[in-house]
Design a protein around this motif. Structure first.
Motif, short mmCIF file in Angstrom:
data_model
loop_
_atom_site.label_atom_id
_atom_site.label_comp_id
_atom_site.label_asym_id
_atom_site.label_seq_id
_atom_site.Cartn_x
_atom_site.Cartn_y
_atom_site.Cartn_z
N ALA A 59 42.07 9.26 58.89
CA ALA A 59 43.39 9.56 59.11
C ALA A 59 43.56 10.90 58.01
O ALA A 59 44.06 12.02 58.54
CB ALA A 59 44.35 8.96 58.63
N TYR A 60 43.00 11.20 57.18
CA TYR A 60 42.91 12.31 56.26
C TYR A 60 41.87 13.34 56.99
O TYR A 60 42.27 14.73 57.05
CB TYR A 60 42.52 12.11 54.70
CG TYR A 60 43.65 11.44 53.94
CD1 TYR A 60 44.67 12.28 53.38
CD2 TYR A 60 43.71 10.08 53.82
CE1 TYR A 60 45.76 11.45 52.79
CE2 TYR A 60 44.82 9.35 53.06
CZ TYR A 60 45.65 10.19 52.65
OH TYR A 60 46.63 9.50 51.83
N GLU A 84 50.73 10.16 56.14
CA GLU A 84 51.57 11.20 56.62
C GLU A 84 52.46 11.43 55.97
O GLU A 84 52.78 12.66 55.83
CB GLU A 84 52.16 10.08 57.93
CG GLU A 84 51.40 9.78 59.04
CD GLU A 84 50.61 11.12 59.40
OE1 GLU A 84 51.05 12.05 59.75
OE2 GLU A 84 49.38 11.04 59.83
N GLU A 109 52.37 20.22 52.87
CA GLU A 109 52.32 20.93 53.97
C GLU A 109 52.97 22.60 53.68
O GLU A 109 52.42 23.34 54.31
CB GLU A 109 53.23 20.29 54.95
CG GLU A 109 52.70 20.38 56.30
CD GLU A 109 53.67 20.10 57.41
OE1 GLU A 109 53.10 19.73 58.53
OE2 GLU A 109 54.97 19.81 57.04
N ARG A 129 43.04 15.54 59.74
CA ARG A 129 43.86 16.51 59.59
C ARG A 129 43.39 17.75 59.14
O ARG A 129 43.82 18.97 59.05
CB ARG A 129 45.08 15.94 58.71
CG ARG A 129 46.13 15.46 59.48
CD ARG A 129 47.33 16.30 60.26
NE ARG A 129 48.07 17.02 59.49
CZ ARG A 129 49.16 16.73 59.15
NH1 ARG A 129 49.67 15.59 59.47
NH2 ARG A 129 49.94 17.68 58.24
N ASN A 149 52.66 15.28 55.10
CA ASN A 149 53.69 16.10 55.66
C ASN A 149 54.86 16.29 54.26
O ASN A 149 55.80 16.82 54.47
CB ASN A 149 54.62 15.54 56.52
CG ASN A 149 53.68 15.16 57.87
OD1 ASN A 149 52.98 15.85 58.33
ND2 ASN A 149 53.69 13.81 58.40
N GLU A 199 49.74 5.89 52.55
CA GLU A 199 50.48 6.67 53.46
C GLU A 199 50.34 7.97 53.66
O GLU A 199 50.71 9.11 53.09
CB GLU A 199 51.73 6.65 52.76
CG GLU A 199 52.49 5.34 52.60
CD GLU A 199 53.88 5.08 51.95
OE1 GLU A 199 54.72 4.10 52.57
OE2 GLU A 199 54.17 5.75 51.06
#
Ligand code: SAM
Length: 271
Positions: free
Chosen positions: A181-182, A140, A149, A185, A144, A138
């Motif tokens: 995905a990582y 996100e 964050e 970011r 987040n 997961e």
């Protein structure tokens, strides 16, 4: 926050199930640690019966983790996201990074609740360290998370660690998509360190079979598949190699033995 009320380092939260082996505890058993139970030692013993490396593979992996963290800290990286961090050992990511830069911050992420229990007992006085229970599947949720964050500055370079964790993802879980995905970011100038079980020795198939049967996870992949995880990054010299060969601090002894060839990995920099 640090609302941990149990000061006893041996306290185990009820969600820790000691009747089934866990990846973190089996790895601890391979490393020769003491934070494991009979069910975990049974997996390590059976694994070493088929793959007699005496735990050297795990120790070589852990040593390369620290050389990678040291390298990144020396390049000026002062914040790390350590995904699949495992149980604390004699040395840990934050101590290695803080030896280079005392201000370095580290967030540890693991989906095994025993990691949070043990790490909190050790880290509760360290202002520059956080530990969260979350699942790498997961991204996100992790990226987040307020302790990620709100604690790291993701607009600046970080060191992303995915050391000996991606091999716990099945092909059907899209490991490449998750790693991508990582990477997406990461700010330019960030680094990613990744290591992975390598199917370079035929004996590795036997260890894989034991792990898949007794633990349900632990996939070996070949070197091109491991290199693929670094797509979009510039590989730091010497590239993706067997972990003892990654920027060794002592001469490498050839031929590499089982404990030398079973894990491969590298460090990449986001341009
Ligand atoms: N990174 C450390 C190292 O290399 O020394 C520990 C590696 S240990 C083999 C793998 C760790 O990844 C375990 O602690 C396990 O609980 C964790 N892990 C496995 N699957 C995970 C997932 N889906 N999300 C988060 N952590 C996971």
């Amino acid at each position: 926050g640090w609302n941990w009320t149990h000061r006893d380092p041996d306290y185990l939260p009820p969600e820790v199930d000691t009747t089934k082996p866990s990846i973190a505890r089996v790895y601890d058993a391979f490393l020769g640690g003491k934070d494991n139970f009979a069910v975990d030692r049974a997996v390590a013993t059976e694994g070493m019966r088929h793959f007699p490396d005496r735990g050297e593979g795990a120790r070589n992996n852990r040593a390369m983790l620290f050389r990678g963290v040291k390298y990144m800290a020396e390049q000026g990286i002062d914040q790390f996201l350590d995904i699949g961090s495992g149980l604390p050992t004699m040395d840990n990511t934050h101590s290695v990074a803080q030896r280079i830069n005392p201000a370095a911050k580290v967030v540890y992420v693991d989906n095994d609740p025993i990691v949070l229990a043990h790490a909190r007992a050790i880290l509760q006085t360290d202002e520059r360290t956080r530990v969260i229970t979350a699942d790498m599947r997961e991204p996100e949720v992790i990226l987040n998370h307020p302790d990620v964050e709100g604690f790291l500055d993701l607009s600046r370079p970080i060191g992303l660690l995915m050391v000996a964790v991606v091999h716990h993802l099945a092909d059907a879980e899209d490991p490449n998509g998750l790693v991508d995905a990582y990477k997406a970011r990461l700010a330019p100038g960030s680094y990613m360190q990744l290591t992975h079980f390598c199917s370079c020795a035929p004996e590795m198939r036997e260890l894989e079979a034991v792990l898949l049967q007794m633990l349900g996870t632990g996939r070996a992949r070949d070197l091109p598949e491991i290199v693929r995880f670094f797509d979009g990054l510039d590989l730091v010299e010497p590239g993706v190699v067997h972990v003892p060969e990654w920027r060794p601090e002592e001469p490498v002894r050839y031929p590499l033995d089982l404990g030398g060839i079973c894990v491969a990995g590298g460090v990449g920099r986001k341009p």
